[in-house]
Scaffold this motif. Structure first.
Motif, mmCIF file in Angstrom:
data_model
loop_
_atom_site.group_PDB
_atom_site.id
_atom_site.type_symbol
_atom_site.label_atom_id
_atom_site.label_comp_id
_atom_site.label_asym_id
_atom_site.label_seq_id
_atom_site.Cartn_x
_atom_site.Cartn_y
_atom_site.Cartn_z
ATOM 1 N N ASN A 136 -9.089 1.629 -12.849
ATOM 2 C CA ASN A 136 -9.454 3.003 -12.506
ATOM 3 C C ASN A 136 -10.278 3.047 -11.237
ATOM 4 O O ASN A 136 -11.113 2.168 -10.997
ATOM 5 N N TYR A 137 -10.040 4.057 -10.459
ATOM 6 C CA TYR A 137 -10.868 4.333 -9.299
ATOM 7 C C TYR A 137 -11.851 5.412 -9.716
ATOM 8 O O TYR A 137 -11.447 6.517 -10.084
ATOM 9 N N ASP A 138 -13.119 5.080 -9.728
ATOM 10 C CA ASP A 138 -14.128 6.016 -10.199
ATOM 11 C C ASP A 138 -14.392 7.088 -9.159
ATOM 12 O O ASP A 138 -14.666 6.792 -7.993
ATOM 13 N N LYS A 139 -14.322 8.331 -9.597
ATOM 14 C CA LYS A 139 -14.634 9.473 -8.735
ATOM 15 C C LYS A 139 -15.691 10.302 -9.457
ATOM 16 O O LYS A 139 -15.557 10.578 -10.644
ATOM 17 N N PHE A 140 -16.721 10.668 -8.750
ATOM 18 C CA PHE A 140 -17.741 11.507 -9.348
ATOM 19 C C PHE A 140 -18.490 12.218 -8.237
ATOM 20 O O PHE A 140 -18.471 11.788 -7.082
ATOM 21 N N GLY A 141 -19.115 13.313 -8.604
ATOM 22 C CA GLY A 141 -19.930 14.061 -7.654
ATOM 23 C C GLY A 141 -21.393 13.927 -8.009
ATOM 24 O O GLY A 141 -21.745 13.655 -9.160
ATOM 25 N N TYR A 151 -25.222 3.248 -7.124
ATOM 26 C CA TYR A 151 -23.831 3.030 -7.528
ATOM 27 C C TYR A 151 -23.605 1.559 -7.869
ATOM 28 O O TYR A 151 -23.974 0.671 -7.109
#
Length: 165
Positions: A136-141, A151
């Protein structure tokens, strides 16, 4: 490779997947990809907790599980491949792998440690107790009001030092 594995005409098996839409889509894509090689993969949708129990009890032909990964290689490999380790769902038992991974986890010299992991991975690649399909490629704001965030590329957000303005 099918011929080398003694299955020149293909084979069938059942993959247990969790009952989420994302897992069902993953299963359908994989199932479709394998068809052209005459590999008939049946999908069995299983509640996630039951699937974990099935993994612990060896009640599966194949199952799809995820792992977020850890920074140290020991935490990504030892418990999954050493004989009778807690996450060794494949029931792999290879004394050479056990020794290499035990030696690697206690080796302080990075180059020697890497060499031990490289040897273990060569064996594991050949034996293939696990098939790693994607990461998975982690994406978050993150709001600019949040302070103390660091991170870490294992997908786990550490909250102990988080604060806000």
């Amino acid at each position: 490779m099918l011929e080398q594995g003694g299955k020149p005409d293909g084979f069938s098996f059942t993959l247990q997947i969790a009952t989420s839409p994302a897992n069902e889509q993953f299963g359908a894509v994989l199932q479709n990809m394998l068809k052209k090689y005459n590999i008939d993969m049946k999908l069995e949708k299983v509640e996630y907790g039951t699937m974990l129990e099935n993994g612990d009890n060896g009640n599966f032909q194949a199952l799809q599980l995820g792992w977020s990964g850890r920074l140290d290689p020991d935490q990504n490999i030892y418990d999954f491949h050493v004989t009778e380790a807690p996450n060794n769902k494949s029931r792999l038992s290879n004394p050479e792998v056990d020794q290499l991974l035990s030696d690697a986890r206690s080796e302080l010299d990075e180059q020697k440690r890497k060499a031990l992991y490289d040897k273990a991975m060569a064996i594991l690649q050949d034996e293939a107790p696990y098939i790693y399909i994607y990461h998975n490629y982690d994406k978050f704001g993150l709001s600019k009001k949040v302070k103390g965030f660091t991170y870490v590329p294992d997908g786990i957000i550490r909250t102990a030092k988080l604060d806000k303005e």
